[in-house]
Design a protein around this motif. Structure first.
Motif, PDB file in Angstrom:
ATOM      1  N   GLY A  33      14.978  49.701  46.808  1.00 22.44           N
ATOM      2  CA  GLY A  33      13.721  49.094  46.959  1.00 22.44           C
ATOM      3  C   GLY A  33      13.901  47.470  47.564  1.00 22.44           C
ATOM      4  O   GLY A  33      13.432  47.033  48.223  1.00 22.44           O
ATOM      5  N   ILE A  57      12.679  45.036  55.573  1.00 21.51           N
ATOM      6  CA  ILE A  57      11.157  44.829  56.226  1.00 21.51           C
ATOM      7  C   ILE A  57      11.377  43.253  56.850  1.00 21.51           C
ATOM      8  O   ILE A  57      10.890  42.930  57.491  1.00 21.51           O
ATOM      9  N   CYS A  82      15.240  47.861  50.949  1.00 25.14           N
ATOM     10  CA  CYS A  82      13.869  48.042  51.886  1.00 25.14           C
ATOM     11  C   CYS A  82      13.369  46.803  52.241  1.00 25.14           C
ATOM     12  O   CYS A  82      13.005  46.544  53.326  1.00 25.14           O
ATOM     13  N   GLY A  86       9.153  51.018  55.016  1.00 21.24           N
ATOM     14  CA  GLY A  86       9.811  50.218  53.820  1.00 21.24           C
ATOM     15  C   GLY A  86       8.663  49.909  52.791  1.00 21.24           C
ATOM     16  O   GLY A  86       8.959  49.935  51.521  1.00 21.24           O
ATOM     17  N   ILE A 120       7.805  53.079  50.645  1.00 18.19           N
ATOM     18  CA  ILE A 120       9.014  53.469  49.592  1.00 18.19           C
ATOM     19  C   ILE A 120       8.736  52.654  48.451  1.00 18.19           C
ATOM     20  O   ILE A 120       8.666  53.041  47.173  1.00 18.19           O
TER      21      ILE A 120
END
Length: 110
Positions: free
Chosen positions: A94, A101, A97, A68, A71
């Motif tokens: 994003g 995380i 992600c 993540g 990315i």
């Protein structure tokens, strides 16, 4: 607070090593840049593998979270260094992600 910042800083450093190393290799091989860029890229990629081992979590969790981070950092790198303009879907992806995380790394376990 240090329990949150330390792993994130290590992930960020690992990201700089991997993305920076990959970028330098890319420049050397695809953009006909000097060979020292490829050598520097290879060194950064080796450092990335070492820096990732600084995490206290298991290999699987470390690499899941790093995926993540990678990315989001890749989108930011492309925007800053290559003039890539992320669209709203890149931004939304994003954010998704980052939420992932947070869940994987920081959600309380029983």
């Amino acid at each position: 607070m240090l329990l949150i910042l330390k792993p994130l800083l290590v992930y960020f450093l690992a990201g700089l090593c991997e993305i920076g190393g990959g970028y330098l290799m890319w420049q050397w091989l695809k953009a006909d840049r000097p060979s020292w860029m490829g050598a520097a890229g290879a060194i950064l990629l080796l450092l990335y593998g070492w820096v990732a081992t600084w995490q206290l979590t298991s290999f699987g969790k470390t690499y899941a979270v790093y995926g993540g981070i990678f990315i989001v950092m890749s989108i930011a790198w492309a925007w800053y260094f290559d003039g890539f303009r992320p669209d709203r879907f890149d931004i939304i992806g994003g954010i998704v992600c980052f939420v992932g995380i947070g869940i994987i790394l920081f959600w309380p376990r029983s």
